[in-house]
Motif scaffolding. Structure first.
Motif, PDB file in Angstrom:
ATOM      1  N   MET A 278       8.642  25.035  -7.381  1.00 28.07           N
ATOM      2  CA  MET A 278       9.702  24.067  -7.093  1.00 28.07           C
ATOM      3  C   MET A 278       9.906  23.133  -8.270  1.00 28.07           C
ATOM      4  SD  MET A 278      10.090  21.143  -4.082  1.00 28.07           S
ATOM      5  CE  MET A 278      10.694  22.241  -2.806  1.00 28.07           C
ATOM      6  N   GLU A 279      11.149  23.012  -8.703  1.00 26.42           N
ATOM      7  CA  GLU A 279      11.555  22.002  -9.677  1.00 26.42           C
ATOM      8  C   GLU A 279      11.985  20.782  -8.863  1.00 26.42           C
ATOM      9  OE1 GLU A 279      11.580  22.111 -12.985  1.00 26.42           O
ATOM     10  OE2 GLU A 279      10.967  24.209 -13.257  1.00 26.42           O
ATOM     11  N   VAL A 280      11.216  19.724  -8.949  1.00 25.95           N
ATOM     12  CA  VAL A 280      11.413  18.561  -8.092  1.00 25.95           C
ATOM     13  C   VAL A 280      12.648  17.772  -8.509  1.00 25.95           C
ATOM     14  CG1 VAL A 280      10.387  16.384  -7.319  1.00 25.95           C
ATOM     15  CG2 VAL A 280       8.954  18.427  -7.582  1.00 25.95           C
ATOM     16  N   ARG A 281      13.467  17.457  -7.528  1.00 22.81           N
ATOM     17  CA  ARG A 281      14.653  16.623  -7.744  1.00 22.81           C
ATOM     18  C   ARG A 281      14.501  15.250  -7.098  1.00 22.81           C
ATOM     19  NH1 ARG A 281      19.122  19.814  -9.112  1.00 22.81           N
ATOM     20  NH2 ARG A 281      18.359  21.613 -10.289  1.00 22.81           N
ATOM     21  N   ARG A 282      13.862  15.211  -5.907  1.00 32.10           N
ATOM     22  CA  ARG A 282      13.686  13.949  -5.192  1.00 32.10           C
ATOM     23  C   ARG A 282      12.339  13.942  -4.481  1.00 32.10           C
ATOM     24  NH1 ARG A 282      17.683  13.099  -0.746  1.00 32.10           N
ATOM     25  NH2 ARG A 282      17.967  15.347  -0.757  1.00 32.10           N
ATOM     26  N   ALA A 283      11.761  12.764  -4.360  1.00 28.83           N
ATOM     27  CA  ALA A 283      10.522  12.603  -3.594  1.00 28.83           C
ATOM     28  C   ALA A 283      10.473  11.191  -3.045  1.00 28.83           C
ATOM     29  CB  ALA A 283       9.308  12.870  -4.474  1.00 28.83           C
ATOM     30  N   TYR A 284      10.014  11.064  -1.820  1.00 25.60           N
ATOM     31  CA  TYR A 284       9.809   9.727  -1.270  1.00 25.60           C
ATOM     32  C   TYR A 284       8.892   9.788  -0.056  1.00 25.60           C
ATOM     33  CZ  TYR A 284      13.555  10.699   2.206  1.00 25.60           C
ATOM     34  OH  TYR A 284      14.333  11.231   3.203  1.00 25.60           O
ATOM     35  N   PHE A 285       8.240   8.656   0.189  1.00 20.77           N
ATOM     36  CA  PHE A 285       7.361   8.527   1.347  1.00 20.77           C
ATOM     37  C   PHE A 285       8.173   8.052   2.551  1.00 20.77           C
ATOM     38  CE2 PHE A 285       4.234   8.512  -1.996  1.00 20.77           C
ATOM     39  CZ  PHE A 285       3.174   9.212  -1.419  1.00 20.77           C
ATOM     40  N   GLN A 286       7.934   8.712   3.687  1.00 16.48           N
ATOM     41  CA  GLN A 286       8.605   8.362   4.938  1.00 16.48           C
ATOM     42  C   GLN A 286       7.762   7.341   5.675  1.00 16.48           C
ATOM     43  OE1 GLN A 286      11.556   9.895   6.017  1.00 16.48           O
ATOM     44  NE2 GLN A 286      11.654   8.522   7.773  1.00 16.48           N
ATOM     45  N   CYS A 287       8.412   6.330   6.230  1.00 17.03           N
ATOM     46  CA  CYS A 287       7.678   5.314   6.975  1.00 17.03           C
ATOM     47  C   CYS A 287       6.956   5.956   8.169  1.00 17.03           C
ATOM     48  CB  CYS A 287       8.602   4.195   7.439  1.00 17.03           C
ATOM     49  SG  CYS A 287       9.517   4.556   8.946  1.00 17.03           S
ATOM     50  N   PRO A 288       5.896   5.318   8.660  1.00 17.08           N
ATOM     51  CA  PRO A 288       5.047   5.968   9.674  1.00 17.08           C
ATOM     52  C   PRO A 288       5.522   5.852  11.114  1.00 17.08           C
ATOM     53  CG  PRO A 288       4.075   3.895   8.997  1.00 17.08           C
ATOM     54  CD  PRO A 288       5.284   4.096   8.125  1.00 17.08           C
ATOM     55  N   LYS A 289       6.714   5.340  11.361  1.00 16.36           N
ATOM     56  CA  LYS A 289       7.117   5.078  12.745  1.00 16.36           C
ATOM     57  C   LYS A 289       7.063   6.313  13.641  1.00 16.36           C
ATOM     58  CE  LYS A 289      10.141   1.083  11.953  1.00 16.36           C
ATOM     59  NZ  LYS A 289      11.548   0.607  12.011  1.00 16.36           N
TER      60      LYS A 289
ATOM     61  N   ARG B  65       4.769   6.649  16.901  1.00 14.61           N
ATOM     62  CA  ARG B  65       5.300   6.869  18.244  1.00 14.61           C
ATOM     63  C   ARG B  65       4.653   8.087  18.912  1.00 14.61           C
ATOM     64  NH1 ARG B  65      10.670   6.218  15.505  1.00 14.61           N
ATOM     65  NH2 ARG B  65      11.305   4.049  15.792  1.00 14.61           N
ATOM     66  N   SER B  66       4.418   9.114  18.124  1.00 15.08           N
ATOM     67  CA  SER B  66       3.897  10.367  18.680  1.00 15.08           C
ATOM     68  C   SER B  66       2.412  10.302  18.998  1.00 15.08           C
ATOM     69  CB  SER B  66       4.143  11.514  17.689  1.00 15.08           C
ATOM     70  OG  SER B  66       3.283  11.394  16.561  1.00 15.08           O
ATOM     71  N   GLY B  67       1.689   9.385  18.350  1.00 12.84           N
ATOM     72  CA  GLY B  67       0.242   9.370  18.500  1.00 12.84           C
ATOM     73  C   GLY B  67      -0.390  10.647  17.978  1.00 12.84           C
ATOM     74  N   LEU B  68       0.215  11.209  16.940  1.00 12.45           N
ATOM     75  CA  LEU B  68      -0.176  12.542  16.471  1.00 12.45           C
ATOM     76  C   LEU B  68      -1.661  12.660  16.169  1.00 12.45           C
ATOM     77  CD1 LEU B  68       0.877  15.352  15.616  1.00 12.45           C
ATOM     78  CD2 LEU B  68       1.261  14.404  13.323  1.00 12.45           C
ATOM     79  N   TRP B  69      -2.245  11.644  15.586  1.00 11.24           N
ATOM     80  CA  TRP B  69      -3.653  11.732  15.188  1.00 11.24           C
ATOM     81  C   TRP B  69      -4.594  11.095  16.200  1.00 11.24           C
ATOM     82  CZ3 TRP B  69      -2.815  15.332  12.144  1.00 11.24           C
ATOM     83  CH2 TRP B  69      -1.849  15.284  11.128  1.00 11.24           C
TER      84      TRP B  69
END
Length: 199
Positions: free
Chosen positions: A138-149, A153-157
């Motif tokens: 992959m040739e990277v064009r964009r990257a960003y961190f998504q907020c944890p909301k 909400r899911s309680g995934l961990w």
């Protein structure tokens, strides 16, 4: 970002940080996160725009960062449908979302891709005793961190929210029904043990 779509009228304009956090490369923070991520989703679309999202996993850092502009995603043996890879041959744009167990933020990376044979790269991508079948560069064009909301909400961990064994219909029965088989498949423990031999 104003819009004329009535369904979007209730959304406020995103603040500066939400927009300004998008970068065009993999900096030290992105590389650190990817190095700890044992799981990612790969999003692609075919020539007609139909999307596909596929899970990818391995040891932490199974996705290799070559430099701030390029990463490698090895493709391991799976069900051999290769929907994602077929999509990339006609539409090379893709997105990856990385998850790290116990961490609530996620990392999203977008770019254009090329599929290559493992022997074309001067990187050892052996994992679980096997070389990958192919490698997505992959040739990277964009990257960003998504907020944890969403993860919050899911309680995934949250261990207390894990689904107990036996709550869901056994996977073998689901496949039997979806494939309209006349005979039962092995129990889930047997299926898992067989899959473990193919990692």
């Amino acid at each position: 970002m104003p819009t004329d779509e009535p369904a979007l009228a209730g959304y406020r304009t995103p603040g500066g940080l939400v927009l300004d956090k998008v970068i065009d490369h993999l900096d030290a923070h992105c590389r650190e996160f990817i190095a700890h991520a044992p799981f990612a989703t790969l999003a692609t679309a075919d020539a007609e725009g139909w999307p596909d999202v596929s899970p990818r996993g391995g040891d932490p850092g199974f996705v290799h960062v070559l430099d701030e502009r390029r990463l490698l995603l090895p493709d391991r043996p799976g069900n051999y449908r290769v929907d994602s890879l077929r999509n990339l041959t006609v539409n090379p744009r893709a997105a990856l979302m990385f998850l790290v167990p116990g961490v609530e933020q996620t990392l999203r990376v977008y770019g254009t891709t090329t599929l290559v044979a493992p022997e074309e790269l001067a990187v050892d991508l052996t994992e679980f005793g096997r070389a990958p079948l192919s490698v997505l560069v992959m040739e990277v064009r964009r990257a960003y961190f998504q907020c944890p909301k969403s993860v919050m909400r899911s309680g995934l961990w949250d261990p207390a929210r894990q689904v107990a064994p036996g709550v869901l219909t056994p996977f073998g029965r689901v496949i039997r029904d979806h494939c309209a088989l006349e005979t039962d498949l092995p129990d889930d423990a047997t299926i898992r043990a067989e899959l473990a031999q193919e990692l």
